[in-house]
Design an enzyme around this catalytic site. Structure first.
Site, PDB file in Angstrom:
ATOM      1  N   CYS A 240       0.909  -1.057   0.313  1.00  0.00           N
ATOM      2  CA  CYS A 240       0.083  -0.214   0.056  1.00  0.00           C
ATOM      3  C   CYS A 240       1.188   1.521  -0.447  1.00  0.00           C
ATOM      4  CB  CYS A 240      -1.179  -0.360   1.294  1.00  0.00           C
ATOM      5  SG  CYS A 240      -2.664   1.197   1.125  1.00  0.00           S
ATOM      6  N   HIS A 325      -3.764  -5.378  -0.221  1.00  0.00           N
ATOM      7  CA  HIS A 325      -3.416  -5.704   1.169  1.00  0.00           C
ATOM      8  C   HIS A 325      -3.298  -7.236   1.065  1.00  0.00           C
ATOM      9  CE1 HIS A 325      -3.498  -2.103   4.027  1.00  0.00           C
ATOM     10  NE2 HIS A 325      -3.849  -0.929   2.999  1.00  0.00           N
ATOM     11  N   GLU A 327      -2.452  -9.605   3.220  1.00  0.00           N
ATOM     12  CA  GLU A 327      -3.150  -9.653   4.817  1.00  0.00           C
ATOM     13  C   GLU A 327      -4.793  -9.941   5.021  1.00  0.00           C
ATOM     14  OE1 GLU A 327      -3.295  -5.033   5.587  1.00  0.00           O
ATOM     15  OE2 GLU A 327      -2.082  -7.402   4.185  1.00  0.00           O
TER      16      GLU A 327
END
Length: 354
Positions: A240, A325, A327
């Site tokens: 990001c 992202h 995750e």
């Protein structure tokens, strides 16, 4: 109590306060398209200085629990919804949405025509807004703020034992990034965003992770020489804001999207795997595609909706940089393999991205 949301385009939206507003708050107004995941959104440091609008008509129906925080506190300036559930209908809920926001003195505006509001943001673009008790607008321009300093750690902390040792540079990292690395057996040292390269060298890391975070990446231009040094020395994963900083540090150009990508259902094409992955995203800026021409980076990930760059890889160095992202939290885990690919370069010392 009635309150008013004034946006910089000149329009005003009224609603009812479900969490207190002492006078007024202002921030960049953005919208999130996910049906769930509001707890993770509220506590994501990337939303620092922003007013968040949830597009789903009912928010808060499963409450706030103790396990899904992405940081120790919420970072949004205000929350705008159509309807907020008065209770959290989940066995793990400790607070309702309104109770949680009241605890942190963050205003919650309900019964807003969020459909009309989001259409205005899509048309006029992301802009400044003010939430006020007055029906008279006084929205100013974009404030000269530096949100990264407010959310980055001020101390060096190490988590986990054994495994490869990674340094996570904290521009406002989400807890889930750290958890994703720890779950793969890593030892992770989290350092402040402005840690000098020499101090990172002294930690003797095997790899480097540049985290997500809030704000315009150009506000960190004074750190670009340090980032350039670090990514030349260590296998690097950038996420990001970290991705945008890698791009700027290597001479790429960033541009601001009209209304950004914020949601848990953004489709991304992986040119290596030749497949579409669903991703979680939260960003206003992207790397300008034309700035990659003639440079040693390949575009690996592309947003299916608008064709914007979602990730790049270096042809000769172990640098993997993604805009989304991997995750998740909230969102699907389709791209969790990014962490595994990164760790392969850490273990083997070779580029396996392309």
């Amino acid at each position: 109590m009635k309150a008013y949301l004034h946006v910089a385009s000149g329009k005003t939206f009224s609603g009812e306060l479900a969490a207190p507003l002492e006078e007024k708050v202002s921030g960049e107004i953005v919208f999130f398209t996910g049906m769930t995941g509001y707890q993770e959104v509220l506590t994501d440091p990337s939303y620092k200085n922003q007013i968040i609008v949830f597009t789903y008509p009912l928010i808060g129906n499963y409450g706030i629990n103790e396990n899904d925080f992405e940081s120790k506190r919420p970072h949004v300036e205000a929350v705008v919804v159509y309807e907020a559930s008065r209770e959290g209908f989940h066995y793990g809920a400790k607070y309702s949405l309104a109770e949680y926001l009241q605890h942190w003195n963050i205003p919650l505006l309900t019964h807003v025509d969020t459909r009309a509001l989001v259409k205005e943001i899509r048309t006029a673009g992301t802009m400044m807004a003010e939430l006020s008790l007055s029906p008279i607008s006084a929205v100013g321009g974009v404030e000269a703020v530096f949100p990264v300093r407010a959310v980055s750690t001020r101390t060096i902390e190490t988590y986990g034992e054994g495994g490869p040792h990674l340094v996570l540079v904290d521009f406002g990292y989400k807890k889930s990034i750290l958890q994703s690395l720890l779950a793969r057996g890593c030892r992770v040292t989290v350092v402040p965003h402005d840690t000098a390269p020499e101090a990172i060298d002294a930690l003797k890391p095997d790899g480097l992770v540049l985290s997500n975070g809030p704000g315009d990446p150009k506000q960190l231009r004074h750190q670009l020489p340090a980032i350039r040094q670090l990514i030349d020395r260590y296998p690097t994963l950038a996420i990001c804001l970290g991705h945008q900083l890698v791009a700027l540090a290597t001479g790429r150009i960033r541009k601001k999207l009209r209304f950004g990508h914020r949601g848990a259902n953004q489709p991304v094409w992986d040119a290596v795997k030749q497949n579409v992955m669903m991703t979680s995203q939260n960003h206003s800026y992207v790397v300008k595609e034309g700035s990659l021409v003639g440079k040693p980076f390949d575009i690996r990930f592309i947003n299916v909706n608008d064709g914007s760059v979602e990730g790049i890889v270096h042809r000769h160095k172990p640098i993997l940089s993604v805009q989304y992202h991997p995750e998740a939290h909230p969102g699907p885990h389709d791209t969790g393999y990014i962490f595994d690919e990164f760790l392969q370069t850490v273990f083997k010392g070779e580029n396996v991205y392309a």
